[in-house]
Design a protein around this motif. Structure first.
Motif, PDB file in Angstrom:
ATOM      1  N   LEU A   1       0.862  -1.177   0.000  1.00 26.41           N
ATOM      2  CA  LEU A   1       0.000   0.000   0.000  1.00 26.41           C
ATOM      3  C   LEU A   1       0.901   1.230   0.000  1.00 26.41           C
ATOM      4  CD1 LEU A   1      -2.816   1.342   0.253  1.00 26.41           C
ATOM      5  CD2 LEU A   1      -2.494   1.263   2.740  1.00 26.41           C
ATOM      6  N   VAL A   2       0.760   2.068  -1.014  1.00 31.98           N
ATOM      7  CA  VAL A   2       1.527   3.313  -1.105  1.00 31.98           C
ATOM      8  C   VAL A   2       0.530   4.444  -1.335  1.00 31.98           C
ATOM      9  CG1 VAL A   2       3.329   4.590  -2.328  1.00 31.98           C
ATOM     10  CG2 VAL A   2       3.523   2.093  -2.079  1.00 31.98           C
ATOM     11  N   LEU A   3       0.603   5.459  -0.475  1.00 39.07           N
ATOM     12  CA  LEU A   3      -0.303   6.608  -0.568  1.00 39.07           C
ATOM     13  C   LEU A   3       0.478   7.887  -0.854  1.00 39.07           C
ATOM     14  CD1 LEU A   3      -2.579   5.887   2.545  1.00 39.07           C
ATOM     15  CD2 LEU A   3      -2.980   5.241   0.158  1.00 39.07           C
ATOM     16  N   ARG A   4      -0.143   8.793  -1.589  1.00 35.21           N
ATOM     17  CA  ARG A   4       0.420  10.135  -1.820  1.00 35.21           C
ATOM     18  C   ARG A   4      -0.415  11.121  -1.022  1.00 35.21           C
ATOM     19  NH1 ARG A   4       1.774  11.271  -7.563  1.00 35.21           N
ATOM     20  NH2 ARG A   4       3.716  10.354  -6.792  1.00 35.21           N
ATOM     21  N   TYR A   5       0.271  11.897  -0.181  1.00 38.74           N
ATOM     22  CA  TYR A   5      -0.357  12.936   0.629  1.00 38.74           C
ATOM     23  C   TYR A   5      -0.010  14.267  -0.003  1.00 38.74           C
ATOM     24  CZ  TYR A   5      -0.757   9.255   4.107  1.00 38.74           C
ATOM     25  OH  TYR A   5      -1.072   8.089   4.757  1.00 38.74           O
ATOM     26  N   ALA A   6      -1.024  15.101  -0.251  1.00 36.66           N
ATOM     27  CA  ALA A   6      -0.779  16.378  -0.916  1.00 36.66           C
ATOM     28  C   ALA A   6      -1.450  17.522  -0.174  1.00 36.66           C
ATOM     29  CB  ALA A   6      -1.295  16.333  -2.350  1.00 36.66           C
ATOM     30  N   ASN A   7      -0.687  18.596  -0.001  1.00 33.49           N
ATOM     31  CA  ASN A   7      -1.222  19.861   0.484  1.00 33.49           C
ATOM     32  C   ASN A   7      -1.810  20.540  -0.750  1.00 33.49           C
ATOM     33  OD1 ASN A   7      -1.511  22.616   1.054  1.00 33.49           O
ATOM     34  ND2 ASN A   7       0.124  22.585   2.585  1.00 33.49           N
ATOM     35  N   ALA A   8      -3.134  20.478  -0.899  1.00 35.81           N
ATOM     36  CA  ALA A   8      -3.779  21.005  -2.095  1.00 35.81           C
ATOM     37  C   ALA A   8      -3.645  22.524  -2.206  1.00 35.81           C
ATOM     38  CB  ALA A   8      -5.252  20.603  -2.118  1.00 35.81           C
ATOM     39  N   ASP A   9      -3.341  23.191  -1.102  1.00 34.92           N
ATOM     40  CA  ASP A   9      -3.171  24.641  -1.128  1.00 34.92           C
ATOM     41  C   ASP A   9      -1.814  25.037  -1.694  1.00 34.92           C
ATOM     42  OD1 ASP A   9      -5.683  24.766   0.044  1.00 34.92           O
ATOM     43  OD2 ASP A   9      -4.889  25.094   2.064  1.00 34.92           O
ATOM     44  N   SER A  10      -0.758  24.304  -1.306  1.00 37.39           N
ATOM     45  CA  SER A  10       0.597  24.657  -1.739  1.00 37.39           C
ATOM     46  C   SER A  10       1.092  23.810  -2.912  1.00 37.39           C
ATOM     47  CB  SER A  10       1.585  24.490  -0.577  1.00 37.39           C
ATOM     48  OG  SER A  10       1.800  23.110  -0.304  1.00 37.39           O
ATOM     49  N   GLY A  11       0.481  22.651  -3.135  1.00 38.72           N
ATOM     50  CA  GLY A  11       0.942  21.756  -4.190  1.00 38.72           C
ATOM     51  C   GLY A  11       2.016  20.786  -3.738  1.00 38.72           C
ATOM     52  N   ARG A  12       2.475  20.931  -2.515  1.00 37.33           N
ATOM     53  CA  ARG A  12       3.528  20.047  -1.997  1.00 37.33           C
ATOM     54  C   ARG A  12       2.938  18.663  -1.717  1.00 37.33           C
ATOM     55  NH1 ARG A  12       7.059  20.495   3.479  1.00 37.33           N
ATOM     56  NH2 ARG A  12       8.528  18.888   2.885  1.00 37.33           N
ATOM     57  N   SER A  13       3.720  17.592  -2.041  1.00 40.16           N
ATOM     58  CA  SER A  13       3.236  16.241  -1.771  1.00 40.16           C
ATOM     59  C   SER A  13       4.379  15.322  -1.374  1.00 40.16           C
ATOM     60  CB  SER A  13       2.520  15.673  -3.000  1.00 40.16           C
ATOM     61  OG  SER A  13       3.422  15.452  -4.059  1.00 40.16           O
ATOM     62  N   VAL A  14       4.033  14.243  -0.690  1.00 41.12           N
ATOM     63  CA  VAL A  14       4.985  13.200  -0.311  1.00 41.12           C
ATOM     64  C   VAL A  14       4.291  11.850  -0.489  1.00 41.12           C
ATOM     65  CG1 VAL A  14       6.312  14.606   1.324  1.00 41.12           C
ATOM     66  CG2 VAL A  14       4.353  13.291   2.140  1.00 41.12           C
ATOM     67  N   ASP A  15       5.090  10.854  -0.849  1.00 39.86           N
ATOM     68  CA  ASP A  15       4.589   9.496  -0.972  1.00 39.86           C
ATOM     69  C   ASP A  15       5.055   8.707   0.240  1.00 39.86           C
ATOM     70  OD1 ASP A  15       3.739  10.356  -3.441  1.00 39.86           O
ATOM     71  OD2 ASP A  15       5.252   9.252  -4.571  1.00 39.86           O
ATOM     72  N   ARG A  16       4.180   7.847   0.769  1.00 35.64           N
ATOM     73  CA  ARG A  16       4.530   7.035   1.933  1.00 35.64           C
ATOM     74  C   ARG A  16       4.116   5.586   1.683  1.00 35.64           C
ATOM     75  NH1 ARG A  16       7.351  10.665   2.588  1.00 35.64           N
ATOM     76  NH2 ARG A  16       7.534  12.040   4.402  1.00 35.64           N
ATOM     77  N   ASP A  17       5.104   4.695   1.827  1.00 36.29           N
ATOM     78  CA  ASP A  17       4.886   3.259   1.692  1.00 36.29           C
ATOM     79  C   ASP A  17       4.327   2.750   3.010  1.00 36.29           C
ATOM     80  OD1 ASP A  17       4.994   0.510   1.403  1.00 36.29           O
ATOM     81  OD2 ASP A  17       7.017   0.506   0.555  1.00 36.29           O
ATOM     82  N   GLN A  18       3.138   2.235   2.974  1.00 38.93           N
ATOM     83  CA  GLN A  18       2.492   1.724   4.178  1.00 38.93           C
ATOM     84  C   GLN A  18       2.276   0.217   4.081  1.00 38.93           C
ATOM     85  OE1 GLN A  18      -0.756   4.135   5.616  1.00 38.93           O
ATOM     86  NE2 GLN A  18       0.043   5.895   4.522  1.00 38.93           N
ATOM     87  N   SER A  19       3.109  -0.430   3.289  1.00 38.42           N
ATOM     88  CA  SER A  19       3.014  -1.866   3.108  1.00 38.42           C
ATOM     89  C   SER A  19       3.352  -2.582   4.396  1.00 38.42           C
ATOM     90  CB  SER A  19       3.978  -2.313   2.006  1.00 38.42           C
ATOM     91  OG  SER A  19       3.708  -1.629   0.807  1.00 38.42           O
ATOM     92  N   GLY A  20       2.850  -3.781   4.517  1.00 39.82           N
ATOM     93  CA  GLY A  20       3.198  -4.558   5.686  1.00 39.82           C
ATOM     94  C   GLY A  20       2.138  -5.547   6.076  1.00 39.82           C
ATOM     95  N   PHE A  21       2.045  -5.781   7.367  1.00 45.32           N
ATOM     96  CA  PHE A  21       1.145  -6.774   7.937  1.00 45.32           C
ATOM     97  C   PHE A  21       0.457  -6.152   9.134  1.00 45.32           C
ATOM     98  CE2 PHE A  21       0.216 -10.234  10.895  1.00 45.32           C
ATOM     99  CZ  PHE A  21      -0.437 -11.130  10.064  1.00 45.32           C
ATOM    100  N   GLY A  22      -0.795  -6.496   9.331  1.00 46.46           N
ATOM    101  CA  GLY A  22      -1.505  -5.977  10.494  1.00 46.46           C
ATOM    102  C   GLY A  22      -2.560  -6.946  10.968  1.00 46.46           C
TER     103      GLY A  22
END
Length: 183
Positions: A94-115
């Motif tokens: 699972l990989v998600l992109r988080y974006a500040n829609a106001d500034s355009g800045r974004s980061v991707d975060r790998d949330q892979s794993g087990f739960g």
């Protein structure tokens, strides 16, 4: 896994993502097959999304979360006598992109794993995330257990999701508030 304010909101990816750990619902991400039983019973699980949070509902700015990769699986490991799940397992990428829609800045975060998601009496849920996995949780204003934000927990975590979908962090090792990262 991701627990998001969508179905803790299902927040690993603490899946287990977690998710959305409303949170609303839990978002979960899964792990490597080494954590599974290697047998059957696994079926595709999708975190959902994208998730759109207006300014002030999670972050001070407009937060937009999109799903880049979601190949998670889940399976029921134990059930209550009425057939409802007592324990669910989640694994996979699972990989998600988080974006500040106001500034355009974004980061991707790998949330892979087990739960592991345990359904407890009284409408409570508990996410258990191993040290090699991740889970995210969206916390909305007014949550009595945690400050508002979108949090990524890594290196192991335990989250108790209250019946009102509020996450309570019982154990954490590494945490990132994506609202701070994107501010």
């Amino acid at each position: 896994m991701s627990v998001r304010s969508h179905p803790f909101t299902r927040l690993l990816g603490a899946a287990v993502a977690v998710a959305a750990l409303a949170l609303g619902a839990p978002a979960a991400s899964a792990a490597t097959p080494a954590h599974g039983d290697g047998g059957g019973g696994w079926h595709p699980y999708r975190t959902g999304g994208p998730f759109d949070y207006p300014a002030g509902t999670v972050c001070p700015f407009h937060l937009y979360v999109s799903v880049l990769v979601d190949q998670e699986e889940s399976k029921t490991a134990a059930s209550y006598p009425d057939g409802s799940p007592k324990k669910e397992l989640f694994r996979g990428p699972l990989v998600l992109r988080y974006a500040n829609a106001d500034s355009g800045r974004s980061v991707d975060r790998d949330q892979s794993g087990f739960g592991i998601l345990d359904y407890l009496p009284g409408g409570y849920k508990e996410w258990v995330i191993p040290k090699t996995s991740h889970i995210s949780a969206v916390v909305h204003p007014g949550d009595p257990y945690h400050a508002t934000g979108d949090y990524l927990f890594s290196g192991g975590a335990r989250l108790l999701i209250h019946p009102g979908h509020q996450p309570q962090v019982l154990e954490q090792h590494q945490v990132e508030n994506l609202c701070d990262t994107l501010a």
